[in-house]
Design a protein around this motif. Structure first.
Motif, PDB file in Angstrom:
ATOM      1  N   LYS A   1       0.807  -1.221   0.000  1.00  0.00           N
ATOM      2  CA  LYS A   1       0.000   0.000   0.000  1.00  0.00           C
ATOM      3  C   LYS A   1       0.841   1.274   0.000  1.00  0.00           C
ATOM      4  N   PHE A   2       2.149   1.124   0.119  1.00  0.00           N
ATOM      5  CA  PHE A   2       3.033   2.283   0.203  1.00  0.00           C
ATOM      6  C   PHE A   2       4.150   2.194  -0.833  1.00  0.00           C
ATOM      7  N   VAL A   3       4.648   3.351  -1.245  1.00  0.00           N
ATOM      8  CA  VAL A   3       5.983   3.426  -1.826  1.00  0.00           C
ATOM      9  C   VAL A   3       6.906   3.532  -0.609  1.00  0.00           C
ATOM     10  N   PRO A   4       7.598   2.453  -0.265  1.00  0.00           N
ATOM     11  CA  PRO A   4       8.254   2.383   1.059  1.00  0.00           C
ATOM     12  C   PRO A   4       9.564   3.168   1.153  1.00  0.00           C
ATOM     13  N   ILE A   5       9.476   4.458   0.897  1.00  0.00           N
ATOM     14  CA  ILE A   5      10.642   5.345   0.977  1.00  0.00           C
ATOM     15  C   ILE A   5      10.273   6.537   1.847  1.00  0.00           C
ATOM     16  N   PHE A   6      11.168   6.903   2.746  1.00  0.00           N
ATOM     17  CA  PHE A   6      10.943   8.076   3.586  1.00  0.00           C
ATOM     18  C   PHE A   6      11.520   9.314   2.897  1.00  0.00           C
ATOM     19  N   PHE A   7      10.861   9.768   1.844  1.00  0.00           N
ATOM     20  CA  PHE A   7      11.312  10.982   1.183  1.00  0.00           C
ATOM     21  C   PHE A   7      11.380  12.111   2.217  1.00  0.00           C
ATOM     22  N   ASP A   8      12.423  12.926   2.125  1.00  0.00           N
ATOM     23  CA  ASP A   8      12.604  13.996   3.110  1.00  0.00           C
ATOM     24  C   ASP A   8      12.997  15.271   2.378  1.00  0.00           C
ATOM     25  N   GLU A   9      12.180  16.318   2.538  1.00  0.00           N
ATOM     26  CA  GLU A   9      12.483  17.571   1.854  1.00  0.00           C
ATOM     27  C   GLU A   9      13.576  18.365   2.563  1.00  0.00           C
ATOM     28  N   ALA A  10      13.931  17.992   3.774  1.00  0.00           N
ATOM     29  CA  ALA A  10      15.022  18.637   4.502  1.00  0.00           C
ATOM     30  C   ALA A  10      16.225  17.701   4.467  1.00  0.00           C
ATOM     31  N   GLY A  11      17.009  17.797   3.407  1.00  0.00           N
ATOM     32  CA  GLY A  11      18.106  16.854   3.204  1.00  0.00           C
ATOM     33  C   GLY A  11      19.157  16.883   4.291  1.00  0.00           C
ATOM     34  N   HIS A  12      19.246  18.018   5.026  1.00  0.00           N
ATOM     35  CA  HIS A  12      20.249  18.073   6.101  1.00  0.00           C
ATOM     36  C   HIS A  12      19.915  17.095   7.222  1.00  0.00           C
ATOM     37  N   ARG A  13      18.681  16.547   7.230  1.00  0.00           N
ATOM     38  CA  ARG A  13      18.333  15.519   8.222  1.00  0.00           C
ATOM     39  C   ARG A  13      18.840  14.146   7.773  1.00  0.00           C
ATOM     40  N   VAL A  14      19.905  14.139   7.013  1.00  0.00           N
ATOM     41  CA  VAL A  14      20.409  12.905   6.412  1.00  0.00           C
ATOM     42  C   VAL A  14      20.777  11.856   7.461  1.00  0.00           C
ATOM     43  N   ALA A  15      21.081  12.273   8.683  1.00  0.00           N
ATOM     44  CA  ALA A  15      21.407  11.289   9.721  1.00  0.00           C
ATOM     45  C   ALA A  15      20.271  10.291   9.905  1.00  0.00           C
ATOM     46  N   ALA A  16      19.029  10.750   9.731  1.00  0.00           N
ATOM     47  CA  ALA A  16      17.890   9.831   9.839  1.00  0.00           C
ATOM     48  C   ALA A  16      17.899   8.826   8.699  1.00  0.00           C
ATOM     49  N   GLN A  17      18.323   9.258   7.510  1.00  0.00           N
ATOM     50  CA  GLN A  17      18.389   8.346   6.366  1.00  0.00           C
ATOM     51  C   GLN A  17      19.509   7.321   6.546  1.00  0.00           C
TER      52      GLN A  17
ATOM     53  N   VAL B   1       6.062  11.127  -8.062  1.00  0.00           N
ATOM     54  CA  VAL B   1       6.169   9.728  -7.632  1.00  0.00           C
ATOM     55  C   VAL B   1       4.773   9.138  -7.427  1.00  0.00           C
ATOM     56  N   ALA B   2       3.876   9.935  -6.837  1.00  0.00           N
ATOM     57  CA  ALA B   2       2.505   9.463  -6.621  1.00  0.00           C
ATOM     58  C   ALA B   2       1.792   9.211  -7.949  1.00  0.00           C
ATOM     59  N   MET B   3       2.024  10.056  -8.928  1.00  0.00           N
ATOM     60  CA  MET B   3       1.427   9.857 -10.251  1.00  0.00           C
ATOM     61  C   MET B   3       1.944   8.579 -10.905  1.00  0.00           C
ATOM     62  N   ALA B   4       3.203   8.273 -10.634  1.00  0.00           N
ATOM     63  CA  ALA B   4       3.811   7.072 -11.224  1.00  0.00           C
ATOM     64  C   ALA B   4       3.396   5.796 -10.507  1.00  0.00           C
ATOM     65  N   HIS B   5       2.834   5.936  -9.306  1.00  0.00           N
ATOM     66  CA  HIS B   5       2.441   4.776  -8.504  1.00  0.00           C
ATOM     67  C   HIS B   5       0.981   4.923  -8.073  1.00  0.00           C
TER      68      HIS B   5
ATOM     69  N   LYS C   1      -0.954   3.809  -4.592  1.00  0.00           N
ATOM     70  CA  LYS C   1      -0.032   3.670  -3.464  1.00  0.00           C
ATOM     71  C   LYS C   1       0.134   5.002  -2.744  1.00  0.00           C
ATOM     72  N   ILE C   2       0.494   4.908  -1.488  1.00  0.00           N
ATOM     73  CA  ILE C   2       0.694   6.098  -0.665  1.00  0.00           C
ATOM     74  C   ILE C   2       2.165   6.491  -0.709  1.00  0.00           C
ATOM     75  N   VAL C   3       2.407   7.775  -0.959  1.00  0.00           N
ATOM     76  CA  VAL C   3       3.763   8.325  -0.947  1.00  0.00           C
ATOM     77  C   VAL C   3       3.926   9.168   0.315  1.00  0.00           C
ATOM     78  N   VAL C   4       4.989   8.916   1.054  1.00  0.00           N
ATOM     79  CA  VAL C   4       5.247   9.586   2.327  1.00  0.00           C
ATOM     80  C   VAL C   4       6.397  10.569   2.167  1.00  0.00           C
ATOM     81  N   MET C   5       6.202  11.776   2.677  1.00  0.00           N
ATOM     82  CA  MET C   5       7.284  12.748   2.698  1.00  0.00           C
ATOM     83  C   MET C   5       7.399  13.364   4.084  1.00  0.00           C
TER      84      MET C   5
END
Length: 672
Positions: free
Chosen positions: A120-136, A190-194, A197-201
């Motif tokens: 049910k998801f695109v299982p990626i934690f897209f993040d618009e604040a790239g400086h939070r890269v430690a979480a990635q 991404v949502a249009m391509a899937h 499915k749910i896209v999470v940001m």
């Protein structure tokens, strides 16, 4: 149910996405890099992370058991982020702790949803604040793609852990991010391509200030895209609190103004956060949760402050880790070695100093020579939340009456400066990072057509000291020179090379009309010296727009350079002269004007090597060959500049791109 065509598109999109995430960069020679840790100093991470599955369509409330497991995961991951992001503070490579630490509860809940309902998801934690890269990086380790011990070399050069996530560099990273406001529009696609499915940001209150996000919200609503945005609303950005410097801005009201379903959650109340995230996820269409919390909750000395945006200082990290029972992790921080550039001195050069901070000093000096009434009537300086980095915060402190402390809105802020400077005799002053010049190209055109007077300072240009890596490279500065030759008489691009030249240059160009772009580096640069050991750009030197400076004479050929590349080239020239190779050096500070006298000199020499920190495809070198040919000049010609994606680090970038002194010397010898 999706149609056959939609299903086909979804399959093709998935295949394309998988291909993208598997792509790797061109293989580099393997380096024997020493590791900070053989094992991660928190033994429980990642092994004791509980792989919880929660179906949000079936589980309406958290049970005590699920609550306990989620809290355990949150604590473990937050402790890990503090431990390894603090190595950036210890090593000198910096980083960002607070944002990544903040969003762990949202990640823990959504990760449980992904695990229970992967289809049910695109299982990626897209993040618009790239400086939070430690979480990635934390997530990449939880997935088994990145060894936990590698985290302790966070942001070091050539260790593949740069300051923003980049596909193809770090194992387990599934998207690239870094420039605020760019990810939500991307997620719409991404949502249009899937479909289905749910896209999470993961969002941030800083990114939400960007105009791109407002456009993305409108499209998501209009097309009913299944994009779910979870915004860390901690009321902290680099230079302060948005609630104070941008009164009236409210994430929730802004989103609701686009007719987007948005709710507020108490982000540190796990039950409330779960309820709001769950309801948003199971409701079809776009939605947002504005998760309100203090920055870095629970980290003594950082909680609720803008200092939490940066890497947690070692002393504060040790207090936190020891209180959490992680004595080994606290002790590890004392063993982290500082990154050291292999070259500590440069021939022909004096002390290092900061050009970007000098800009603020000189502008304050110029403003200090004006009466208050004159300043208020004729000058307006506007900031995009980076004044502490670009030097403009010095104007805010000294002359607040002419300073506009604005938000993360580069396009609007530049245009405001241009509008102020539309009237003859008035001047707007604008500043941000060099990479973000690319965001205001259209606004530059309209400012030019309106004959506006704007003095622009773009710091962090080139690549030197850019631990934030490729997305923050300021290498396309000549994009600003986009006017038509017939009508454009007042667009000037300047890239000085040391603080003395910054001083002289600004005093010359401040009163000029038109658009003036001054570029400086994040790094400090060495003072350029004459052959007698005195500063080249100090009095009686007088900067002249369009005139190049002959730093060293040479008979066998010339190097032309500017910015942080110039002192490296001067060292190379001095070294070559000691070997009997008589090479000259020219400083080209005005990037978009040909010095007719100097081009004849270098064009009639045996060779000309341009060495620059800018993009070889768009920089000075991409134009200068044409300048030579149009004048019938044909020396042996080559260009060294930025041509590769970054490998992380600070000083390492100059070596990666090949404009360190040793590389320049080798290039010259090949041209002889």
């Amino acid at each position: 149910m999706p149609s056959k065509d939609q299903a086909k598109r979804a399959r093709e999109s998935k295949e394309g996405q998988e291909g993208q995430t598997k792509r790797t960069r061109t293989e580099e020679p393997k380096m024997n890099l020493p590791k900070t840790c053989d094992k991660f100093p928190i033994a429980a991470f990642p092994g004791e992370y509980k792989k919880i599955s929660i179906d949000p369509w079936k589980v309406e409330k958290l049970t005590p058991e699920l609550t306990a497991d989620l809290k355990a995961n949150i604590n473990l991951c937050r402790d890990a982020i503090v431990a390894f992001s603090a190595t950036g503070a210890a090593s000198g490579y910096g980083g960002h702790t607070g944002g990544a630490y903040d969003v762990v509860p949202e990640i823990a809940i959504l990760d449980a949803f992904f695990r229970a309902c992967p289809d049910k998801f695109v299982p990626i934690f897209f993040d618009e604040a790239g400086h939070r890269v430690a979480a990635q990086y934390m997530l990449a380790t939880l997935k088994g793609a990145l060894p936990a011990a590698d985290l302790c070399d966070y942001r070091r050069g050539n260790y593949k852990l740069p300051g923003h996530p980049e596909i193809g560099m770090t194992p387990g990273i599934e998207f690239s991010s870094g420039r605020l406001g760019h990810m939500w529009p991307f997620c719409n696609g991404v949502a249009m391509a899937h479909p289905g499915k749910i896209v999470v940001m993961l969002g941030s209150d800083g990114s939400q200030q960007e105009g791109n996000d407002a456009e993305a919200a409108r499209l998501a609503v209009a097309k009913d895209l299944n994009v779910k945005v979870f915004i860390d609303d901690n009321d902290v950005t680099i230079t302060g609190n948005p609630s104070e410097y941008l009164p009236g801005f409210d994430c929730l009201k802004t989103l609701q103004g686009q007719n987007l379903r948005a709710v507020v959650a108490d982000a540190e109340n796990l039950s409330d956060l779960f309820d709001k995230i769950r309801n948003t996820v199971i409701t079809t269409g776009p939605g947002a949760v504005v998760a309100r919390r203090k920055m870095a909750p629970g980290i003594e000395g950082l909680e609720g402050t803008f200092h939490g945006h940066d890497a947690v200082p070692v002393a504060k990290a040790k207090v936190y880790l020891e209180a959490r029972g992680h004595k080994e992790a606290a002790a590890m921080l004392d063993t982290v070695k500082k990154g050291v550039c292999p070259q500590s001195s440069y021939m022909g050069c004096g002390p290092m100093d900061s050009m970007r901070q000098k800009v603020g000093d000189v502008l304050c000096s110029i403003l200090g020579g004006m009466s208050k009434d004159d300043r208020v009537a004729n000058v307006m300086a506007i900031d995009s939340d980076l004044g502490s980095s670009t030097g403009l915060q010095k104007i805010q402190k000294a002359y607040p009456e002419v300073y506009c402390h604005s938000g993360i809105m580069e396009r609007g802020n530049f245009s405001a400066a241009a509008g102020f400077g539309m009237t003859k005799g008035k001047q707007g002053i604008f500043s941000t990072f060099g990479a973000f010049l690319e965001m205001i190209i259209s606004e530059i055109t309209m400012a030019r057509l309106n004959k506006a007077n704007v003095l622009c300072h773009f710091s962090h240009c080139g690549v030197d000291d850019m631990a934030d890596n490729t997305c923050h490279f300021g290498v396309n500065q000549l994009f600003a020179d986009n006017g038509l030759e017939e009508i454009d008489h007042h667009t000037s691009l300047f890239f000085p090379s040391d603080t003395n030249q910054v001083d002289n240059l600004l005093r010359t160009v401040f009163p000029m009309p038109g658009l003036r772009f001054v570029f400086t580096t994040r790094s400090k640069t060495a003072t350029i010296l004459k052959e007698d050991g005195t500063p080249f750009f100090a009095s009686p030197y007088k900067f002249q727009v369009g005139k190049d400076d002959l730093i060293r004479e040479g008979k066998q050929g010339y190097i032309m350079s500017f910015g942080d590349a110039l002192y490296r080239c001067l060292d190379a020239v001095e070294a070559l002269k000691k070997e009997g190779i008589d090479v000259g050096l020219v400083c080209k500070t005005t990037l978009n004007v040909v010095d007719e006298e100097m081009i004849q000199k270098v064009g009639k020499a045996p060779f000309l090597l341009i060495v620059e920190p800018l993009n070889v495809k768009t920089g000075l070198g991409s134009k200068f060959g044409t300048y030579l040919l149009k004048r019938g000049l044909h020396p042996k010609f080559d260009v060294i500049g930025t041509h590769k994606e970054g490998e992380g680090g600070l000083w390492e970038h100059a070596y990666t791109q090949g404009y360190d002194s040793t590389s320049v010397q080798k290039a010259v010898k090949k041209m002889l």
